[in-house]
Design a protein around this motif. Structure first.
Motif, PDB file in Angstrom:
ATOM      1  N   LEU A  13       4.841 -12.434 -13.601  1.00 54.80           N
ATOM      2  CA  LEU A  13       5.786 -11.528 -12.935  1.00 54.80           C
ATOM      3  C   LEU A  13       5.573 -11.507 -11.424  1.00 54.80           C
ATOM      4  O   LEU A  13       6.534 -11.461 -10.660  1.00 54.80           O
ATOM      5  N   LEU A  14       4.333 -11.528 -11.007  1.00 58.67           N
ATOM      6  CA  LEU A  14       4.015 -11.506  -9.581  1.00 58.67           C
ATOM      7  C   LEU A  14       4.500 -12.787  -8.911  1.00 58.67           C
ATOM      8  O   LEU A  14       4.983 -12.765  -7.786  1.00 58.67           O
ATOM      9  N   ASP A  15       4.351 -13.913  -9.595  1.00 62.45           N
ATOM     10  CA  ASP A  15       4.880 -15.206  -9.160  1.00 62.45           C
ATOM     11  C   ASP A  15       4.452 -15.594  -7.736  1.00 62.45           C
ATOM     12  O   ASP A  15       5.282 -15.943  -6.905  1.00 62.45           O
ATOM     13  N   LEU A  16       3.145 -15.510  -7.463  1.00 62.52           N
ATOM     14  CA  LEU A  16       2.598 -15.927  -6.175  1.00 62.52           C
ATOM     15  C   LEU A  16       1.792 -17.205  -6.378  1.00 62.52           C
ATOM     16  O   LEU A  16       0.856 -17.226  -7.176  1.00 62.52           O
ATOM     17  N   LYS A  60     -12.269  -6.818   0.923  1.00 63.66           N
ATOM     18  CA  LYS A  60     -11.220  -6.289   0.053  1.00 63.66           C
ATOM     19  C   LYS A  60     -10.131  -5.659   0.917  1.00 63.66           C
ATOM     20  O   LYS A  60     -10.416  -4.928   1.858  1.00 63.66           O
ATOM     21  N   SER A  61      -8.897  -5.967   0.564  1.00 63.70           N
ATOM     22  CA  SER A  61      -7.740  -5.397   1.252  1.00 63.70           C
ATOM     23  C   SER A  61      -6.743  -4.908   0.225  1.00 63.70           C
ATOM     24  O   SER A  61      -6.637  -5.476  -0.858  1.00 63.70           O
ATOM     25  N   ILE A  62      -6.003  -3.879   0.597  1.00 63.53           N
ATOM     26  CA  ILE A  62      -4.927  -3.390  -0.262  1.00 63.53           C
ATOM     27  C   ILE A  62      -3.624  -3.540   0.504  1.00 63.53           C
ATOM     28  O   ILE A  62      -3.492  -3.056   1.627  1.00 63.53           O
ATOM     29  N   ILE A  63      -2.693  -4.232  -0.130  1.00 64.87           N
ATOM     30  CA  ILE A  63      -1.403  -4.523   0.486  1.00 64.87           C
ATOM     31  C   ILE A  63      -0.315  -3.869  -0.345  1.00 64.87           C
ATOM     32  O   ILE A  63      -0.292  -4.019  -1.571  1.00 64.87           O
ATOM     33  N   LYS A  64       0.583  -3.166   0.301  1.00 64.25           N
ATOM     34  CA  LYS A  64       1.694  -2.535  -0.412  1.00 64.25           C
ATOM     35  C   LYS A  64       2.736  -3.602  -0.728  1.00 64.25           C
ATOM     36  O   LYS A  64       3.160  -4.350   0.145  1.00 64.25           O
ATOM     37  N   LEU A  75      -1.330  -4.388  -4.093  1.00 57.76           N
ATOM     38  CA  LEU A  75      -2.127  -5.552  -4.439  1.00 57.76           C
ATOM     39  C   LEU A  75      -3.498  -5.407  -3.782  1.00 57.76           C
ATOM     40  O   LEU A  75      -3.591  -5.288  -2.565  1.00 57.76           O
ATOM     41  N   GLU A  76      -4.529  -5.374  -4.600  1.00 57.75           N
ATOM     42  CA  GLU A  76      -5.897  -5.339  -4.080  1.00 57.75           C
ATOM     43  C   GLU A  76      -6.421  -6.764  -4.155  1.00 57.75           C
ATOM     44  O   GLU A  76      -6.561  -7.332  -5.232  1.00 57.75           O
ATOM     45  N   PHE A  97       1.715 -15.111   1.218  1.00 54.88           N
ATOM     46  CA  PHE A  97       2.677 -14.166   0.656  1.00 54.88           C
ATOM     47  C   PHE A  97       2.806 -12.876   1.454  1.00 54.88           C
ATOM     48  O   PHE A  97       3.546 -11.985   1.066  1.00 54.88           O
ATOM     49  N   CYS A  98       2.090 -12.744   2.557  1.00 58.14           N
ATOM     50  CA  CYS A  98       2.275 -11.567   3.412  1.00 58.14           C
ATOM     51  C   CYS A  98       2.135 -11.972   4.872  1.00 58.14           C
ATOM     52  O   CYS A  98       1.483 -12.951   5.205  1.00 58.14           O
ATOM     53  N   ARG A  99       2.762 -11.203   5.720  1.00 57.37           N
ATOM     54  CA  ARG A  99       2.716 -11.483   7.151  1.00 57.37           C
ATOM     55  C   ARG A  99       1.373 -11.068   7.729  1.00 57.37           C
ATOM     56  O   ARG A  99       0.735 -10.140   7.236  1.00 57.37           O
ATOM     57  N   ASN A 100       0.961 -11.752   8.785  1.00 56.90           N
ATOM     58  CA  ASN A 100      -0.235 -11.322   9.517  1.00 56.90           C
ATOM     59  C   ASN A 100       0.023  -9.956  10.113  1.00 56.90           C
ATOM     60  O   ASN A 100       1.153  -9.620  10.456  1.00 56.90           O
ATOM     61  N   LYS A 101      -1.025  -9.182  10.237  1.00 55.51           N
ATOM     62  CA  LYS A 101      -0.940  -7.834  10.810  1.00 55.51           C
ATOM     63  C   LYS A 101      -0.104  -6.908   9.961  1.00 55.51           C
ATOM     64  O   LYS A 101       0.376  -5.903  10.426  1.00 55.51           O
ATOM     65  N   LYS A 102       0.107  -7.259   8.694  1.00 53.94           N
ATOM     66  CA  LYS A 102       0.861  -6.384   7.795  1.00 53.94           C
ATOM     67  C   LYS A 102       0.085  -5.096   7.595  1.00 53.94           C
ATOM     68  O   LYS A 102      -1.130  -5.098   7.568  1.00 53.94           O
ATOM     69  N   LYS A 103       0.778  -4.017   7.449  1.00 55.45           N
ATOM     70  CA  LYS A 103       0.146  -2.712   7.276  1.00 55.45           C
ATOM     71  C   LYS A 103      -0.715  -2.718   6.019  1.00 55.45           C
ATOM     72  O   LYS A 103      -0.249  -3.023   4.929  1.00 55.45           O
ATOM     73  N   ILE A 104      -1.976  -2.411   6.167  1.00 54.84           N
ATOM     74  CA  ILE A 104      -2.920  -2.380   5.055  1.00 54.84           C
ATOM     75  C   ILE A 104      -3.370  -0.926   4.877  1.00 54.84           C
ATOM     76  O   ILE A 104      -3.673  -0.232   5.839  1.00 54.84           O
ATOM     77  N   TYR A 105      -3.432  -0.488   3.644  1.00 55.98           N
ATOM     78  CA  TYR A 105      -3.788   0.897   3.338  1.00 55.98           C
ATOM     79  C   TYR A 105      -5.242   1.023   3.003  1.00 55.98           C
ATOM     80  O   TYR A 105      -5.838   0.209   2.412  1.00 55.98           O
TER      81      TYR A 105
END
Length: 105
Positions: A13-16, A60-64, A75-76, A97-105
């Motif tokens: 489903l994630l398909d990355l 470890k990073s968490i991406i919305k 996504l952790e 699959f994500c942009r650099n400097k993307k907001k990380i929570y």
């Protein structure tokens, strides 16, 4: 408990490309957190182009991500940092699959 079948379905489903889901958790009021990791155990040094499999550090990073219905999805990811044996410099592979400097929570 997470079954292998659940993990396989979530990965599909994630398909990355190059990414697999290793576990998932649902938290009331927060959403769904999918723990993901790269299927590759090596990466190419951006400086010299040599393959490296020498792990230097883990971050470890968490991406919305996009929501699934009314549930927020996060996504952790374990962002592995490698050390090039030729350059002797650490580097982190780019997450396509994500942009650099993307907001990380």
């Amino acid at each position: 408990m997470t079954s292998k079948k659940d993990i396989k379905i979530l990965t599909q489903l994630l398909d990355l490309s190059g990414i697999k889901v290793i576990s998932h958790h649902q938290y009331k009021g927060v959403g769904i957190i999918l723990q993901i990791e790269s299927i590759n155990n090596e990466s190419i040094c951006p400086r010299c182009g040599k393959k490296s499999h020498h792990l230097h550090q883990n971050h470890k990073s968490i991406i919305k991500d996009l929501p699934l219905g009314e549930q927020q999805v996060f996504l952790e990811i374990n962002k592995r940092q490698f050390k090039c044996q030729k350059c002797q410099k650490p580097f982190t592979p780019i997450l396509t699959f994500c942009r650099n400097k993307k907001k990380i929570y």
